[in-house]
Design a protein around this motif. Structure first.
Motif, PDB file in Angstrom:
ATOM      1  N   ALA A 570       0.841  -1.203   0.000  1.00  0.00           N
ATOM      2  CA  ALA A 570       0.000   0.000   0.000  1.00  0.00           C
ATOM      3  C   ALA A 570       0.869   1.243   0.000  1.00  0.00           C
ATOM      4  N   ILE A 571       1.977   1.195   0.740  1.00  0.00           N
ATOM      5  CA  ILE A 571       2.887   2.343   0.802  1.00  0.00           C
ATOM      6  C   ILE A 571       4.309   1.810   0.689  1.00  0.00           C
ATOM      7  N   THR A 572       5.051   2.374  -0.261  1.00  0.00           N
ATOM      8  CA  THR A 572       6.421   1.887  -0.465  1.00  0.00           C
ATOM      9  C   THR A 572       7.393   3.059  -0.518  1.00  0.00           C
ATOM     10  N   ARG A 573       8.672   2.696  -0.369  1.00  0.00           N
ATOM     11  CA  ARG A 573       9.735   3.716  -0.443  1.00  0.00           C
ATOM     12  C   ARG A 573      10.831   3.182  -1.351  1.00  0.00           C
ATOM     13  N   ASN A 574      11.293   4.040  -2.233  1.00  0.00           N
ATOM     14  CA  ASN A 574      12.286   3.602  -3.215  1.00  0.00           C
ATOM     15  C   ASN A 574      13.424   4.609  -3.271  1.00  0.00           C
ATOM     16  N   ARG A 575      14.608   4.140  -3.354  1.00  0.00           N
ATOM     17  CA  ARG A 575      15.756   5.050  -3.513  1.00  0.00           C
ATOM     18  C   ARG A 575      15.955   5.318  -5.002  1.00  0.00           C
ATOM     19  N   VAL A 576      16.050   6.583  -5.360  1.00  0.00           N
ATOM     20  CA  VAL A 576      16.271   6.950  -6.770  1.00  0.00           C
ATOM     21  C   VAL A 576      17.434   7.934  -6.790  1.00  0.00           C
ATOM     22  N   GLY A 577      18.561   7.544  -7.330  1.00  0.00           N
ATOM     23  CA  GLY A 577      19.732   8.420  -7.287  1.00  0.00           C
ATOM     24  C   GLY A 577      20.015   8.788  -5.836  1.00  0.00           C
ATOM     25  N   MET A 578      20.109  10.105  -5.575  1.00  0.00           N
ATOM     26  CA  MET A 578      20.373  10.532  -4.206  1.00  0.00           C
ATOM     27  C   MET A 578      19.075  10.782  -3.436  1.00  0.00           C
ATOM     28  N   GLY A 579      17.938  10.542  -4.088  1.00  0.00           N
ATOM     29  CA  GLY A 579      16.665  10.892  -3.459  1.00  0.00           C
ATOM     30  C   GLY A 579      15.812   9.693  -3.096  1.00  0.00           C
ATOM     31  N   THR A 580      14.589  10.014  -2.657  1.00  0.00           N
ATOM     32  CA  THR A 580      13.682   8.981  -2.158  1.00  0.00           C
ATOM     33  C   THR A 580      12.294   9.217  -2.737  1.00  0.00           C
ATOM     34  N   VAL A 581      11.656   8.132  -3.150  1.00  0.00           N
ATOM     35  CA  VAL A 581      10.300   8.258  -3.701  1.00  0.00           C
ATOM     36  C   VAL A 581       9.352   7.357  -2.912  1.00  0.00           C
ATOM     37  N   TYR A 582       8.312   7.976  -2.357  1.00  0.00           N
ATOM     38  CA  TYR A 582       7.278   7.221  -1.657  1.00  0.00           C
ATOM     39  C   TYR A 582       6.110   7.019  -2.620  1.00  0.00           C
ATOM     40  N   TYR A 583       5.510   5.848  -2.551  1.00  0.00           N
ATOM     41  CA  TYR A 583       4.315   5.604  -3.352  1.00  0.00           C
ATOM     42  C   TYR A 583       3.175   5.213  -2.414  1.00  0.00           C
ATOM     43  N   VAL A 584       2.010   5.843  -2.614  1.00  0.00           N
ATOM     44  CA  VAL A 584       0.870   5.607  -1.732  1.00  0.00           C
ATOM     45  C   VAL A 584      -0.299   5.142  -2.595  1.00  0.00           C
ATOM     46  N   GLY A 585      -0.684   3.877  -2.441  1.00  0.00           N
ATOM     47  CA  GLY A 585      -1.658   3.271  -3.358  1.00  0.00           C
ATOM     48  C   GLY A 585      -3.099   3.352  -2.902  1.00  0.00           C
ATOM     49  N   THR A 586      -3.387   4.245  -1.993  1.00  0.00           N
ATOM     50  CA  THR A 586      -4.751   4.391  -1.498  1.00  0.00           C
ATOM     51  C   THR A 586      -4.925   5.803  -0.967  1.00  0.00           C
ATOM     52  N   SER A 587      -6.168   6.152  -0.616  1.00  0.00           N
ATOM     53  CA  SER A 587      -6.395   7.484  -0.052  1.00  0.00           C
ATOM     54  C   SER A 587      -6.354   7.349   1.469  1.00  0.00           C
ATOM     55  N   LEU A 588      -5.342   7.946   2.083  1.00  0.00           N
ATOM     56  CA  LEU A 588      -5.168   7.792   3.529  1.00  0.00           C
ATOM     57  C   LEU A 588      -6.211   8.613   4.283  1.00  0.00           C
ATOM     58  N   THR A 589      -6.428   8.262   5.535  1.00  0.00           N
ATOM     59  CA  THR A 589      -7.248   9.117   6.405  1.00  0.00           C
ATOM     60  C   THR A 589      -6.390  10.321   6.787  1.00  0.00           C
ATOM     61  N   PRO A 590      -6.998  11.410   7.275  1.00  0.00           N
ATOM     62  CA  PRO A 590      -6.178  12.555   7.703  1.00  0.00           C
ATOM     63  C   PRO A 590      -5.126  12.148   8.740  1.00  0.00           C
ATOM     64  N   ALA A 591      -5.493  11.247   9.669  1.00  0.00           N
ATOM     65  CA  ALA A 591      -4.525  10.843  10.700  1.00  0.00           C
ATOM     66  C   ALA A 591      -3.375  10.053  10.075  1.00  0.00           C
ATOM     67  N   GLY A 592      -3.701   9.163   9.134  1.00  0.00           N
ATOM     68  CA  GLY A 592      -2.658   8.370   8.485  1.00  0.00           C
ATOM     69  C   GLY A 592      -1.739   9.249   7.658  1.00  0.00           C
ATOM     70  N   ALA A 593      -2.339  10.206   6.936  1.00  0.00           N
ATOM     71  CA  ALA A 593      -1.528  11.110   6.108  1.00  0.00           C
ATOM     72  C   ALA A 593      -0.601  11.931   7.002  1.00  0.00           C
ATOM     73  N   ARG A 594      -1.113  12.341   8.142  1.00  0.00           N
ATOM     74  CA  ARG A 594      -0.298  13.141   9.054  1.00  0.00           C
ATOM     75  C   ARG A 594       0.897  12.331   9.561  1.00  0.00           C
ATOM     76  N   GLU A 595       0.619  11.073   9.925  1.00  0.00           N
ATOM     77  CA  GLU A 595       1.692  10.223  10.446  1.00  0.00           C
ATOM     78  C   GLU A 595       2.780  10.032   9.377  1.00  0.00           C
ATOM     79  N   LEU A 596       2.348   9.729   8.171  1.00  0.00           N
ATOM     80  CA  LEU A 596       3.317   9.496   7.102  1.00  0.00           C
ATOM     81  C   LEU A 596       4.064  10.784   6.752  1.00  0.00           C
ATOM     82  N   VAL A 597       3.323  11.893   6.650  1.00  0.00           N
ATOM     83  CA  VAL A 597       3.970  13.162   6.292  1.00  0.00           C
ATOM     84  C   VAL A 597       4.993  13.550   7.361  1.00  0.00           C
ATOM     85  N   THR A 598       4.650  13.353   8.614  1.00  0.00           N
ATOM     86  CA  THR A 598       5.587  13.703   9.691  1.00  0.00           C
ATOM     87  C   THR A 598       6.887  12.912   9.523  1.00  0.00           C
ATOM     88  N   GLU A 599       6.748  11.619   9.252  1.00  0.00           N
ATOM     89  CA  GLU A 599       7.952  10.791   9.055  1.00  0.00           C
ATOM     90  C   GLU A 599       8.761  11.261   7.850  1.00  0.00           C
TER      91      GLU A 599
END
Ligand code: GAL
Length: 673
Positions: A570-599
């Motif tokens: 549902a949620i993944t993290r990938n290293r691309v060059g020197m950066g990082t790409v998160y993929y989110v395969g669903t619509s999170l709740t506000p609380a879930g989005a907050r938790e992920l965004v904080t991280e």
């Protein structure tokens, strides 16, 4: 971008624009003296005049009567009030529509709209274009050197009521537009995928606008028609703006409706912004939206993006209730002040309203104004006068820019339009809702976000969010890839990068445009039932969408724990060059989005302001030397913000921390460390 702020005060000191639409023609001239006297009391320094005056300025074709407008402008000039003068092309008069009925717009199901409201014209109508140009020329000639006039207001809220038009004239213009775009018919057939359902065209003149048909009309045809319709109105704007510019050096604008309840949909504002000398916007709160202040913030951030990060003009908002929502809830005490200062906190150099004096007749008679029906003995008037004083108290901020945005949200007009076409996996997936979810998660943390296109230079940001950017060009995908490769963090949500600019699926696994970025390959969509939530192994639950896929190079942060795709990432993290790409395969709740965004913010070393309370909004403006912190408390409890400096609204010094009362605002010139 040009500025008018130094022309708003008698001594040339920069001032915030304060005032609104002024419609003196709706009142007997004996009222006008009182109008300007009260404008002075409130501190009004800028009014928009003539927006809906065409019928009075041109009583019959080619016969103009400017006497009353001369008087109004002279009166305003004597009182030191400046004018944003309209070219009055927004509402063709009844005589015009009566004489040229072919200029009235036609809906997708073939109904020719009547007149008797406003904006009753087809953008491709040669009669409308000719008449609007003639009127604009007369106004430009007559008022270009009037000392009260400081800027030009072309039309009003383009596309608000009359777009798109499906008439024969629009159809012929659409054919010409397509011929210019594709040059040969085979290229069009390829782009539109006309092998499907026997839609092949042999000649451009066989093509019609995407009128109502038995079932789904070709989606690329609909998308091209949206592009065409925006361009067609832009042609109208440009023709009128060119006339004004030929007569005067004053800045020219037209008022946008950035993100306003979907009304902005007919216009590609990014393309239009290049043609503005000054970007201006109208914003109306959705009264019944409990977080409407966050929607306001998002709209203002978008408009600032259109203004390339510089100051912009808030051309309209309301002092209290509007007249056009299902329930027109009045603003609560203090809400008007918070709303106005919120726009300013996010880059506006003016707080203007619809309208100066509440109307006594017509469809908008229940719309609030600076001067209500009740007159000056009213809460609204007292708050208006206080706001005028607040704007003087913070005048040193005029001309500065919003600073400190380390996060950008991508918003491509084509992605928006294409995401709203028919026959998609679910009607519940909404680009605007998803954009709002991510903006809100950042807003709650006090993190300022900019809006950008995928192809813009993103190098100043640490984090870029790509919410449901369903259509993605190769250039946009390359831009995001190099942003990540150079060390940036990207968050990509479901239904992003699915199609190319022709709305053709990018094959080989979703999200086609971003596969190398996400490192997660999706093979099938599993939209959820209405209201259904599926549990995730972390970050709460998902709504709207789930997917079947597997990680290629990515690391799985959360899986779908239940639902049809249990065990799938549902949620993944990938290293691309020197950066990082998160993929989110669903619509999170506000609380879930907050938790992920904080991280994500922590992992990306993006600072989060120190404040108590989610609904305390923090932004900063800077002139390169000084910075000002705006703290606006929309919450029900008092909040504490960490800041050193002087609150310009109260004159009080703050050391270390500042308490912002529930519903209150502080604007602090920060102490330079
Ligand atoms: C705007 C429009 C104004 C007025 C206002 C009422 O969309 O530009 O003329 O109608 O809405 O809220």
């Amino acid at each position: 971008m040009l500025s008018i702020s130094s022309r708003l005060s008698a001594d040339g000191t920069a001032a915030f624009g304060f005032g609104g639409d002024y419609n003196p023609e709706q009142w007997h001239p004996s009222v006008w003296q009182e109008d300007v006297a009260l404008m002075k009391v409130a501190g009004v320094n800028l009014v928009s005049v003539g927006i809906f005056s065409w019928a009075l300025l041109e009583p019959s074709e080619g016969r103009y009567e400017f006497g009353w407008l001369d008087d109004v402008l002279d009166l305003l000039q004597e009182s030191g009030i400046r004018v944003d003068l309209a070219n009055a092309s927004a509402s063709p008069p009844p005589w015009f529509s009566h004489r040229y009925p072919q200029s009235l717009p036609v809906t997708a199901n073939g109904v020719r709209l009547g007149y008797g409201s406003r904006q009753a014209f087809c953008a491709s109508s040669p009669e409308y274009r000719r008449a609007a140009a003639a009127l604009t020329t007369e106004i430009a000639k007559r008022y270009a050197s009037h000392p009260a006039v400081v800027m030009w207001h072309v039309h009003n809220e383009y596309g608000c009521h009359n777009q798109p038009c499906y008439c024969e004239v629009s159809g012929a213009a659409f054919q010409r537009w397509l011929e210019r775009k594709y040059d040969d018919i085979d290229a069009l057939n390829e782009a539109w995928g006309t092998a499907f359902w026997s839609q092949h065209y042999y000649r451009f003149d066989e093509i019609t606008p995407p009128r109502q048909s038995g079932t789904f009309v070709n989606p690329t045809q609909v998308l091209d028609f949206a592009r065409f319709s925006s361009d067609e109105l832009l042609d109208c704007y440009r023709a009128e703006a060119d006339i004004l510019r030929a007569h005067s050096p004053l800045p020219v604008t037209t008022n946008f409706m950035g993100f306003s309840m979907g009304l902005d949909k007919p216009i590609d504002y990014w393309a239009w912004a290049d043609h503005m000398d000054l970007v201006s916007n109208d914003h109306y709160l959705v009264a019944e939206d409990p977080r409407n202040f966050q929607e306001l913030a998002m709209g203002a951030d978008f408009v600032r993006g259109l203004a390339s990060g510089g100051p912009w003009v808030l051309m309209e908002h309301s002092t209290s209730a509007v007249n056009w929502q299902p329930r027109n809830i009045a603003k609560r005490p203090g809400e008007l002040r918070r709303n106005s200062l919120q726009h300013i906190a996010r880059g506006a150099d003016a707080a203007l309203f619809f309208q100066w004096r509440a109307a006594k007749a017509g469809s908008e008679k229940f719309h609030s104004a600076l001067l209500p029906h009740a007159g000056t003995d009213s809460r609204v008037w007292r708050e208006v006068v206080e706001l005028g004083a607040d704007l003087v108290a913070i005048a040193e901020i005029v001309g500065s820019r919003v600073c400190g945005a380390a996060v950008a949200i991508i918003h491509d007009t084509d992605a928006r339009w294409a995401s709203e076409l028919d026959s998609h996996p679910t009607i519940d997936a909404s680009l605007l809702n998803e954009t709002r979810l991510w903006h809100d998660a950042l807003y709650r943390l006090g993190v300022t976000t900019d809006f950008r296109r995928s192809t813009d230079d993103l190098s100043s940001y640490g984090l870029v969010v790509v919410p449901m950017q369903y259509l993605m060009t190769d250039a946009g995908a390359d831009s995001l890839r190099s942003f990540a490769g150079n060390g940036g963090t990207v968050v990509i949500t479901y239904q992003s990068g699915i199609v190319d600019e022709d709305d053709h699926i990018r094959l080989g696994g979703y999200p086609g445009a971003f596969l190398s970025l996400t490192g997660t390959r999706i093979e099938e969509f599993y939209p959820l039932h209405e209201g259904e939530e599926v549990e995730l192994t972390r970050y709460g639950s998902g709504r709207v969408f789930s997917e079947l896929g597997r990680p290629l190079t990515s690391e799985v942060l959360a899986e779908f724990a239940g639902g049809p795709t249990a065990g799938s990432p549902a949620i993944t993290r990938n290293r691309v060059g020197m950066g990082t790409v998160y993929y989110v395969g669903t619509s999170l709740t506000p609380a879930g989005a907050r938790e992920l965004v904080t991280e994500i913010l922590t992992a990306s070393s993006i600072p989060v302001p120190q404040k108590s309370g989610d609904d305390v909004e923090i932004t900063r403006r800077s002139d390169g030397t000084r910075t000002w912190l705006f703290a606006i408390n929309h919450g029900s409890a008092d909040a504490v913000v960490t800041v050193d400096g002087v609150d310009l609204l109260t004159g009080a010094a703050t050391e270390g921390t500042l308490t912002v009362a529930s519903g209150g605002v502080a604007v602090v010139r920060e102490t330079v460390a």
